[in-house]
Design an enzyme around this catalytic site. Structure first.
Site, PDB file in Angstrom:
ATOM      1  N   HIS A   1     -36.825  -2.924 -28.199  1.00 20.47           N
ATOM      2  CA  HIS A   1     -36.865  -4.159 -27.418  1.00 20.47           C
ATOM      3  C   HIS A   1     -38.255  -4.489 -26.889  1.00 20.47           C
ATOM      4  O   HIS A   1     -38.383  -5.176 -25.877  1.00 20.47           O
ATOM      5  CB  HIS A   1     -35.863  -4.078 -26.263  1.00 20.47           C
TER       6      HIS A   1
ATOM      7  N   ARG B   1     -23.748  -1.038 -19.542  1.00 25.10           N
ATOM      8  CA  ARG B   1     -24.581  -1.335 -20.696  1.00 25.10           C
ATOM      9  C   ARG B   1     -25.848  -0.499 -20.709  1.00 25.10           C
ATOM     10  O   ARG B   1     -26.245   0.045 -21.727  1.00 25.10           O
ATOM     11  CB  ARG B   1     -24.930  -2.841 -20.732  1.00 25.10           C
TER      12      ARG B   1
ATOM     13  N   CYS C   1     -27.421   2.494 -23.137  1.00 25.92           N
ATOM     14  CA  CYS C   1     -28.752   2.542 -23.766  1.00 25.92           C
ATOM     15  C   CYS C   1     -29.319   3.961 -23.721  1.00 25.92           C
ATOM     16  O   CYS C   1     -29.961   4.397 -24.657  1.00 25.92           O
ATOM     17  CB  CYS C   1     -29.732   1.629 -23.024  1.00 25.92           C
TER      18      CYS C   1
ATOM     19  N   CYS D   1     -36.896   2.413 -24.724  1.00 20.51           N
ATOM     20  CA  CYS D   1     -36.245   1.097 -24.797  1.00 20.51           C
ATOM     21  C   CYS D   1     -37.123   0.167 -25.626  1.00 20.51           C
ATOM     22  O   CYS D   1     -36.649  -0.662 -26.405  1.00 20.51           O
ATOM     23  CB  CYS D   1     -36.083   0.487 -23.416  1.00 20.51           C
TER      24      CYS D   1
END
Lengths: 271, 105
Positions: free
Chosen positions: A184, A228, A232, A180
């Site tokens: 991010h 959501r 991912c 991730c």
């Protein structure tokens, strides 16, 4: 793409200038998207699921013909107001940290008599069907609009879950060797024209949770944070996490705690 | 049964600003699922009443989006008045919802 167009006998939308765009954005492209979102937020179709979710919450249903009004979202049985902004949290009855949707599904199983298998079979929305937990989480989330995120970190399991979420966030694997954090975890990353917020920073972590559950104009579907974050994992080419699993709750704990203290605006609207 | 509408009616002077959100798939008849066309399914008529008196009837087409928003203004409304909205679609499905006009802030 079919937008939720406003058709007016009298065009009411021309009346007032838009309130100033969100302060978080700096670049002109995002500012335009924010303007667009603000216009649409006024008549967000998410409210349709709010209404539906409230009915589902109050109406006896499931094999046990029970309503969810005894469901404890962490602030006591039946207390909905403010519950969403204070989740994920630890629940002693299941001895784990649960996010809002996981808790709702738990209540549908224990109070209403549904089975996990039937709820987890097709848990995400399509153009023609919105699963009940998605509608209910939209209703629950709306009751925290305007409140500050305050996901608790008092219980040792809540701390452990945050730590697990952090580990998942930074865990690199898969065919792309992605985590991730690849997208991010640093400032000023971008995918096409879309700036990617850095969820390790409090002021940007809010972007992970703000606007969820959200109405996606592409296809006109209502989606939750469960959907959501599951997506991912797909984007990273990871194995699909189980619906309402501890993995997803942990990741939600990580981003929500990082965003603590910032205001939740209620169910949102997405491109 | 069709899902409920969300109706908001706020007074501004003696004009009620009414905003209606309708839950409807609004299929154009041109979308495909697999190789098959999804059949036409759209709202054909909308009518609105103020205290039971019709203030307008509208015919709309499949060109309107999914889950549409409909906004209009009604003159001469007072706080507490009842606004009701009804739609019917091409399959004969129907939905009516009602709300009270609220004083503006």
């Amino acid at each position: 793409m079919r937008h939720a167009l406003v058709l007016g006998v009298v065009a009411a939308m021309a009346a007032a200038p838009w309130p100033h765009a969100l302060a978080q954005t700096e670049d002109p492209v995002s500012a335009e998207f924010d303007k667009f979102r603000e216009v649409l937020e006024k008549d967000n179709p998410a409210e349709l699921w709010e209404v539906k979710g409230e009915q589902l919450w109050r109406t006896p249903g499931g094999p046990k013909k029970a309503s969810l009004e005894k469901c404890d979202l962490g602030l006591g049985p039946g207390v909905v107001k403010g519950a969403y902004a204070q989740m994920p949290r630890y629940f002693a009855d299941v001895d784990r940290v649960m996010d809002a949707e996981a808790r709702i599904v738990h209540c549908m199983i224990t109070l209403q008599g549904f089975t996990y298998a039937e709820l987890a079979k097709a848990p995400f929305s399509s153009a023609t069907r919105t699963p009940d937990p998605v509608s209910i989480v939209t209703y629950v989330a709306a009751q925290s609009a305007g409140m500050k995120f305050a996901a608790p970190q008092g219980h040792p399991k809540e701390k452990a879950t945050y730590a697990a979420g952090k580990e998942i966030f930074f865990y690199r694997a898969g065919t792309f060797d992605f985590s991730c954090a690849s997208c991010h975890g640093v400032d000023d990353k971008r995918i096409r024209t879309q700036p990617l917020p850095n969820f390790t920073k409090p002021e940007q972590a809010i972007r992970a949770v703000l606007g969820w559950p959200g109405y996606r104009m592409t296809g006109g579907v209502m989606h939750s944070l469960q959907w959501r974050l599951t997506d991912c994992f797909r984007q990273q080419r990871f194995p699909k996490p189980d619906y309402t699993s501890e993995t997803l709750s942990a990741l939600m704990t990580y981003v929500t705690v990082n965003a603590n203290g910032q205001v939740y605006k209620g169910p949102g609207i997405k491109r | 049964m069709a899902d409920p509408m969300k109706i908001r009616a706020t007074l501004q002077g003696d004009v009620a600003d009414v905003r209606v959100l309708m839950a409807h798939p609004m299929e154009t008849g041109q979308r495909k699922q697999g190789d098959k066309l999804v059949p036409l399914h759209f709202i054909q008529t909308i009518s609105a009443q103020l205290n039971g008196r019709t203030v307008f009837n509208a015919d709309i087409s499949q060109a309107i989006s999914r889950n549409p928003v409909f906004a209009f203004k009604v003159k001469g409304a007072k706080a507490g008045d009842k606004i009701s909205v009804t739609w019917t679609d091409n399959k004969g499905e129907k939905r009516s919802d009602e709300t009270e006009v609220r004083a503006g802030s």
